[in-house]
Design a protein around this motif. Sequence first.
Motif, mmCIF file in Angstrom:
data_model
loop_
_atom_site.group_PDB
_atom_site.id
_atom_site.type_symbol
_atom_site.label_atom_id
_atom_site.label_comp_id
_atom_site.label_asym_id
_atom_site.label_seq_id
_atom_site.Cartn_x
_atom_site.Cartn_y
_atom_site.Cartn_z
ATOM 1 N N ARG A 147 0.851 -1.192 0.000
ATOM 2 C CA ARG A 147 0.000 0.000 0.000
ATOM 3 C C ARG A 147 0.888 1.244 0.000
ATOM 4 N N TYR A 149 0.289 4.912 -0.121
ATOM 5 C CA TYR A 149 -0.721 5.951 -0.068
ATOM 6 C C TYR A 149 -0.237 7.281 -0.633
ATOM 7 N N LEU A 211 -1.938 0.668 -4.858
ATOM 8 C CA LEU A 211 -1.966 -0.729 -4.438
ATOM 9 C C LEU A 211 -1.303 -1.538 -5.544
#
Length: 286
Positions: A147, A149, A211
């Motif tokens: 992940r 972000y 992702l």
Amino acid sequence: MTVTELGIPRRLLEFTLDGEAVRAPEGATILDACRASGKDIPTLCEGDTLRPKNACRVCVVEVEGSRTLVPACSRKVEPGMEVRTDTERSRHSRKIVLELLASSVDLSTTPQVAEWIKEYEAKPARFGPDAARLNEEPRVDNDLYVRDYDKCILCYKCVDACGDQWQNTFAISVAGRGFDARIAVEQDAPLTDSACVYCGNCIEVCPTGALSFKSEFDMRAAGTWDESAQTETTTICAYCGVGCNLTLHVQDNEIVKVTSPHDNPVTHGNLCIKGRFGYQHVQNRD
């Protein structure tokens, strides 16, 4: 003899698209009609397996009689509608949206964005080095996916794919409000402590690379990821009898990731943990 149920044909609606009379099936969106007519309308949050979210606002167009620009991804075609896709107003709006996105998040792995920024003459750097950014290190807390972000544009596609539109696991949601809003699992915990079942359907719909497969993340970090050198082969998953289609992405004779065709009637792009990540045994040379 097998009888195929075709259903009732959809009525064709006639409207005007950039000065030309065109027809589109009832229920189609402006974006559907533009694509059918060969017009390239940029979009990030739209997904062909999910309901429109209207989050990125890159696909806005002008509709005669509408006070504001409308999102082409969700606005349905209407009889007699007059749509203009390449006006000064719509181009300026796309330019500003691209500048705001590119100045606040890392779009380096987002397909086509570099082309759109050039086409609309967007200048993200004009906001200067003090533009608000997340500047968060990628979260590598499992062996399957990462992940990052810092690349997230809050399009909510992963939330929808994990929620009632596909997986019904509800492991992913939006935490925080305003500038603190972010995609997270419950209590913003490590993925291994969440309800995630590692189906990877969130990766399938993520438009920016926020992702990604751990294998892809590692190869990009090492500078060895090369999509131009990859081949794609679609086959059938052998783990169970459902018959899910798998598309194997192979580079240097190694499977580097697995996706699924979105137009497949069995999976519609969705897989389980075994189908998406259980390919290592194929490459075991021992």
